[in-house]
Design an enzyme around this catalytic site. Structure first.
Site, PDB file in Angstrom:
ATOM      1  N   GLN A 238       0.686  -1.788  -0.017  1.00 24.62           N
ATOM      2  CA  GLN A 238       0.680  -0.018  -0.071  1.00 24.62           C
ATOM      3  C   GLN A 238       0.790   1.490   0.078  1.00 24.62           C
ATOM      4  O   GLN A 238       0.477   1.909  -0.683  1.00 24.62           O
ATOM      5  CB  GLN A 238      -1.054   0.029   1.404  1.00 24.62           C
ATOM      6  CG  GLN A 238      -2.011  -1.268   1.116  1.00 24.62           C
ATOM      7  CD  GLN A 238      -3.163  -0.944   2.171  1.00 24.62           C
ATOM      8  OE1 GLN A 238      -2.390  -0.508   3.031  1.00 24.62           O
ATOM      9  NE2 GLN A 238      -4.222  -1.572   2.411  1.00 24.62           N
TER      10      GLN A 238
ATOM     11  N   SER B  71      -3.615   4.530  -6.224  1.00 27.48           N
ATOM     12  CA  SER B  71      -3.991   5.632  -5.512  1.00 27.48           C
ATOM     13  C   SER B  71      -3.867   6.411  -4.765  1.00 27.48           C
ATOM     14  O   SER B  71      -4.728   7.511  -5.100  1.00 27.48           O
ATOM     15  CB  SER B  71      -4.143   4.110  -4.208  1.00 27.48           C
ATOM     16  OG  SER B  71      -4.852   2.925  -5.339  1.00 27.48           O
TER      17      SER B  71
ATOM     18  N   TYR C  11      -9.849  -4.181  -9.194  1.00 26.24           N
ATOM     19  CA  TYR C  11     -10.372  -3.327  -9.891  1.00 26.24           C
ATOM     20  C   TYR C  11     -11.477  -3.566 -10.179  1.00 26.24           C
ATOM     21  O   TYR C  11     -11.754  -5.066 -10.252  1.00 26.24           O
ATOM     22  CB  TYR C  11      -9.044  -2.688 -10.648  1.00 26.24           C
ATOM     23  CG  TYR C  11      -8.503  -2.298 -10.847  1.00 26.24           C
ATOM     24  CD1 TYR C  11      -8.027  -1.257 -10.330  1.00 26.24           C
ATOM     25  CD2 TYR C  11      -6.865  -2.686 -10.595  1.00 26.24           C
ATOM     26  CE1 TYR C  11      -6.862  -0.270 -10.090  1.00 26.24           C
ATOM     27  CE2 TYR C  11      -5.096  -2.335 -10.207  1.00 26.24           C
ATOM     28  CZ  TYR C  11      -5.916  -1.021  -9.978  1.00 26.24           C
ATOM     29  OH  TYR C  11      -5.413  -0.088  -9.212  1.00 26.24           O
TER      30      TYR C  11
END
Length: 377
Positions: A123, A129, A223
């Site tokens: 992440q 993102s 997704y």
């Protein structure tokens, strides 16, 4: 090892791949840093700030061991790199096939941030993102500037001003940020996504989730995936009344490596009220809205007036300081993952490293891109 930070030259690109803060992070790993002069000026970081952080500021990068960049390299830039050079940045592999080929032929180990897997331990490296968050926020601001009314409800002695109705299509990172931003501005917000699991996230931000009673379309990594033409047509039919009822429409839907799906047709836009605004964050990959043009505003007929189509381009670059802050952290975290004892040595047994690798040792490692280069659909 020498890590170079490129000054971006692509039109509209204002971000930088390293900030003074990320330079300090990389230097703690035992790496030397060279930053091209004025690389960070448009993101709010002058050369003096980089020197203070410990980096060398150079007029032009020479040979480096690791090259950090934001926009995809050009074929000429890729061809000029020495064999064994490591690159870290966006690559847009499906759209930049000549560059991918040049990277492979040059023997470059390139790592594309678009390919970072969506798993918990990755992440902090997920630039898609982080930049989508910036883009979703910016989309709402662009809509608010153009919308000829307030977003919030106002009750005044002169009468009541109703809140704007905002519809967001796509509830990924960009869509959720758009929902939250529009809600904070006081709009009445609804949203739709092909993944029903998004309903809870939409509700947590104060939005109303639209359920079209269609089958879920879930792809890998969280997704959405492409849908059949029949299902797409049915989805547009069911969305039409929701689009017509909205004052502001923001579309964020994308399928990685593919043209943006068409969600809204000209006829659907024609049903919107005059003064309505449509902001398409997918304009650069074909657009979710028929008739949109990346980087331009287009006025089209609506009910009783015109509707403004806004084709977003370089959305994250429009907020270059914070976009660069996040992007530079993504880059530094990936470089740190690959660094051992002051040397960047990719471990291809690591699932994050192997997934992000685009080219290595003269080969295209990302199989969908390799298939495109061979002309395989």
């Amino acid at each position: 090892m020498l890590v170079g930070v490129k000054r971006e030259t692509r039109a509209g690109e204002r971000r930088v791949a390293a900030t003074p803060a990320s330079v300090r992070q990389l230097m703690k790993l035992g790496l030397d840093i060279a930053v091209e002069s004025d690389a960070g000026v448009q993101a709010g970081h002058d050369d003096a700030a980089y020197r203070t952080s410990g980096a060398d500021v150079v007029a032009r990068l020479g040979h480096v061991d690791v090259l950090c960049h934001v926009a995809p390299l050009t074929p000429d830039e890729a061809s000029a790199l020495r064999p064994g050079t490591i690159t870290v940045g966006f690559a847009s592999p499906a759209a930049e096939l000549p560059t991918v080929s040049a990277l492979a032929q040059a023997g470059v180990a390139s790592f594309a941030l678009e390919l970072i897997p969506r798993i918990s331990r990755a992440q902090t490296m997920d630039a898609l993102s982080s930049q989508s968050l910036v883009a979703g926020y910016r989309a709402v601001l662009e809509a608010a500037i153009r919308f000829p009314r307030f977003f919030p409800l106002y009750m005044t002695a002169a009468g009541t001003v109703p809140p704007a109705r905002v519809l967001v299509l796509g509830a990924g990172v960009a869509g959720l940020q758009a929902i939250g931003t529009a809600k904070r501005l006081g709009a009445r917000v609804s949203a739709y996504d092909v993944r029903p699991a998004s309903a809870d996230e939409v509700a947590s931000l104060g939005g109303s989730f639209i359920n079209l009673d269609l089958d879920a379309i879930e792809g890998s990594g969280g997704y959405a995936r492409e849908m059949s033409q029949d299902r797409a047509a049915r989805q547009r039919e069911l969305l039409a009344p929701h689009v017509a009822a909205s004052d502001v429409l923001i579309t964020t839907a994308a399928v990685p490596g593919r043209p943006a799906p068409l969600l809204v047709t000209t006829d659907m836009v024609a049903g919107m009220k005059g003064g309505a605004v449509v902001v398409d964050l997918a304009a650069e990959t074909g657009g979710n809205v028929e008739g949109v043009k990346a980087g331009h505003d287009v006025a089209v007929p609506g009910v009783g007036g015109t509707v403004t189509l806004v084709g977003m381009k370089d959305a994250a670059s429009a907020m270059a300081t914070d976009a660069s802050r996040l992007f530079a952290a993504n880059v530094a975290n990936l470089v740190e993952l690959m660094t051992v004892d002051g040397r960047v040595v990719p471990d291809f047994n690591d699932d994050v490293v192997s997934a992000a690798c685009l080219t290595h040792d003269g080969r295209v490692m990302h199989q969908p891109t390799a298939a495109l280069l061979k002309g395989v659909p």
